[in-house]
Design a protein around this motif. Structure first.
Motif, PDB file in Angstrom:
ATOM      1  N   VAL A 135     -17.439  79.647  54.908  1.00 25.65           N
ATOM      2  CA  VAL A 135     -18.742  79.742  55.252  1.00 25.65           C
ATOM      3  C   VAL A 135     -19.708  79.943  54.176  1.00 25.65           C
ATOM      4  O   VAL A 135     -20.705  79.155  53.996  1.00 25.65           O
ATOM      5  CB  VAL A 135     -18.940  81.238  56.063  1.00 25.65           C
ATOM      6  N   VAL A 136     -19.300  80.999  53.370  1.00 24.28           N
ATOM      7  CA  VAL A 136     -20.156  80.781  51.821  1.00 24.28           C
ATOM      8  C   VAL A 136     -20.169  79.416  51.150  1.00 24.28           C
ATOM      9  O   VAL A 136     -21.143  78.950  50.422  1.00 24.28           O
ATOM     10  CB  VAL A 136     -19.560  82.018  50.842  1.00 24.28           C
ATOM     11  N   VAL A 137     -19.086  78.969  50.917  1.00 26.74           N
ATOM     12  CA  VAL A 137     -19.076  77.704  50.235  1.00 26.74           C
ATOM     13  C   VAL A 137     -19.843  76.620  50.997  1.00 26.74           C
ATOM     14  O   VAL A 137     -20.453  75.656  50.555  1.00 26.74           O
ATOM     15  CB  VAL A 137     -17.353  77.140  50.070  1.00 26.74           C
ATOM     16  N   GLN A 138     -19.719  76.418  52.407  1.00 23.40           N
ATOM     17  CA  GLN A 138     -20.305  75.445  53.084  1.00 23.40           C
ATOM     18  C   GLN A 138     -21.815  75.806  53.156  1.00 23.40           C
ATOM     19  O   GLN A 138     -22.610  74.857  52.750  1.00 23.40           O
ATOM     20  CB  GLN A 138     -20.029  75.606  54.677  1.00 23.40           C
ATOM     21  N   ILE A 139     -22.338  76.939  52.670  1.00 23.61           N
ATOM     22  CA  ILE A 139     -23.782  77.323  52.455  1.00 23.61           C
ATOM     23  C   ILE A 139     -24.148  76.726  51.183  1.00 23.61           C
ATOM     24  O   ILE A 139     -25.496  76.158  51.099  1.00 23.61           O
ATOM     25  CB  ILE A 139     -24.207  78.809  52.744  1.00 23.61           C
ATOM     26  N   VAL A 140     -23.607  77.143  50.280  1.00 22.63           N
ATOM     27  CA  VAL A 140     -23.805  76.811  48.928  1.00 22.63           C
ATOM     28  C   VAL A 140     -23.841  75.397  48.318  1.00 22.63           C
ATOM     29  O   VAL A 140     -24.508  75.164  47.414  1.00 22.63           O
ATOM     30  CB  VAL A 140     -23.320  77.671  47.720  1.00 22.63           C
ATOM     31  N   THR A 141     -22.999  74.624  49.283  1.00 27.52           N
ATOM     32  CA  THR A 141     -22.869  73.231  48.924  1.00 27.52           C
ATOM     33  C   THR A 141     -23.633  72.491  49.880  1.00 27.52           C
ATOM     34  O   THR A 141     -23.594  70.969  49.852  1.00 27.52           O
ATOM     35  CB  THR A 141     -21.491  72.898  48.913  1.00 27.52           C
ATOM     36  N   ASP A 142     -24.402  72.960  50.922  1.00 28.79           N
ATOM     37  CA  ASP A 142     -25.245  72.407  51.837  1.00 28.79           C
ATOM     38  C   ASP A 142     -26.484  71.409  51.036  1.00 28.79           C
ATOM     39  O   ASP A 142     -27.075  72.014  50.492  1.00 28.79           O
ATOM     40  CB  ASP A 142     -26.066  73.341  52.838  1.00 28.79           C
ATOM     41  N   THR A 163     -21.180  93.657  53.306  1.00 24.32           N
ATOM     42  CA  THR A 163     -21.931  94.171  52.374  1.00 24.32           C
ATOM     43  C   THR A 163     -21.447  93.324  50.976  1.00 24.32           C
ATOM     44  O   THR A 163     -22.251  92.836  50.326  1.00 24.32           O
ATOM     45  CB  THR A 163     -22.081  95.691  52.404  1.00 24.32           C
ATOM     46  N   VAL A 164     -20.180  93.575  50.884  1.00 23.71           N
ATOM     47  CA  VAL A 164     -19.554  93.087  49.382  1.00 23.71           C
ATOM     48  C   VAL A 164     -19.811  91.535  49.302  1.00 23.71           C
ATOM     49  O   VAL A 164     -20.072  91.009  48.360  1.00 23.71           O
ATOM     50  CB  VAL A 164     -18.233  93.778  49.291  1.00 23.71           C
ATOM     51  N   VAL A 165     -19.500  90.834  50.461  1.00 23.98           N
ATOM     52  CA  VAL A 165     -19.444  89.247  50.250  1.00 23.98           C
ATOM     53  C   VAL A 165     -20.995  88.723  50.234  1.00 23.98           C
ATOM     54  O   VAL A 165     -21.246  87.897  49.410  1.00 23.98           O
ATOM     55  CB  VAL A 165     -18.847  88.791  51.657  1.00 23.98           C
ATOM     56  N   ARG A 221     -16.463  80.943  44.506  1.00 24.27           N
ATOM     57  CA  ARG A 221     -15.149  80.808  44.777  1.00 24.27           C
ATOM     58  C   ARG A 221     -14.424  81.788  44.035  1.00 24.27           C
ATOM     59  O   ARG A 221     -13.660  82.504  44.346  1.00 24.27           O
ATOM     60  CB  ARG A 221     -14.179  79.608  44.740  1.00 24.27           C
ATOM     61  N   GLY A 222     -15.029  81.995  42.642  1.00 23.94           N
ATOM     62  CA  GLY A 222     -14.379  82.881  41.738  1.00 23.94           C
ATOM     63  C   GLY A 222     -14.664  84.266  42.056  1.00 23.94           C
ATOM     64  O   GLY A 222     -13.982  85.208  42.213  1.00 23.94           O
ATOM     65  N   ALA A 223     -15.827  84.578  42.757  1.00 29.56           N
ATOM     66  CA  ALA A 223     -16.305  85.975  43.169  1.00 29.56           C
ATOM     67  C   ALA A 223     -15.310  86.343  44.445  1.00 29.56           C
ATOM     68  O   ALA A 223     -14.884  87.441  44.404  1.00 29.56           O
ATOM     69  CB  ALA A 223     -17.773  85.788  43.714  1.00 29.56           C
TER      70      ALA A 223
END
Length: 200
Positions: free
Chosen positions: A93-100, A159-161, A187-189
């Motif tokens: 989900v996170v990768v999908q959002i930042v690469t949108d 919260t941490v994500v 991805r590193g995080a």
């Protein structure tokens, strides 16, 4: 009939997005204190009454993109396979959002800077944050068999994500990370979080 309803909903969504974008743009130029609902409505070519049909205040209009991004997280997370490990789902989900490609990181950064410079916007953001981020915790709880109201895990995880995303975003926008893009940092995080955040 169904197509007419669909068209009407799309028009409403487009108007709401246009009003939010105009509110943020005017606030960045003049400061949120100087912006009025009338000016935002005029910028979009609608009446002040139409503005108030969508938003209760100019602060709410500026923060609409933040609120909608949370709903995006929720919808994307719900769409992941039900048997997928939660850490894998969250990383997807996170990768999908930042690469949108439809999202402007620069625009997001500008809005974040605007919000942090305004006590009125910060107060409204806290109100929105408390209301909508719980939704992500609820989805995590559903997928992990935990309870958002009694268990630490779903509350801690979302919260941490979220904090990892913010840290990655801030580092990327600072321009000194040496990363090839925000995806590398995210991805590193996530990798460090999975490992228990070991000391370098």
């Amino acid at each position: 009939m169904t197509s007419e309803i669909g068209l009407r909903d799309r028009k409403k969504a487009a108007t709401r997005a246009a009003l939010s974008t105009a509110a943020a743009r005017l606030a960045r130029v003049s400061g949120i204190e100087s912006v009025t609902a009338d000016a935002i409505a005029s910028e979009v070519g609608v009446s002040p009454r139409t503005f108030h049909n969508y938003f209760s205040s100019k602060e709410e209009a500026v923060l609409a993109h933040f609120e909608e991004s949370v709903y995006d997280w929720v919808n994307l997370l719900r769409a992941r396979p039900s048997d997928e490990p939660i850490w894998d789902s969250l990383e997807h989900v996170v990768v999908q959002i930042v690469t949108d490609g439809t999202r402007s990181l620069e625009e997001t950064a500008a809005i974040m800077e605007l919000v942090e410079s305004s006590p009125a916007l910060l107060a409204k953001k806290l109100e929105v944050h408390l209301r909508v981020t719980r939704l992500i915790g609820e989805v995590i709880a559903e997928r992990t068999g935990t309870d958002i109201d009694t268990d630490l895990y779903p509350n801690l995880l979302h919260t941490v994500v979220g904090a990892a995303c913010r840290a990655s975003f801030d580092l990327w926008m600072g321009g000194k990370s040496g990363a090839s893009g925000p995806e590398e940092l995210v991805r590193g995080a996530m990798r460090q979080l999975r490992q228990g955040l070991p000391q370098p």
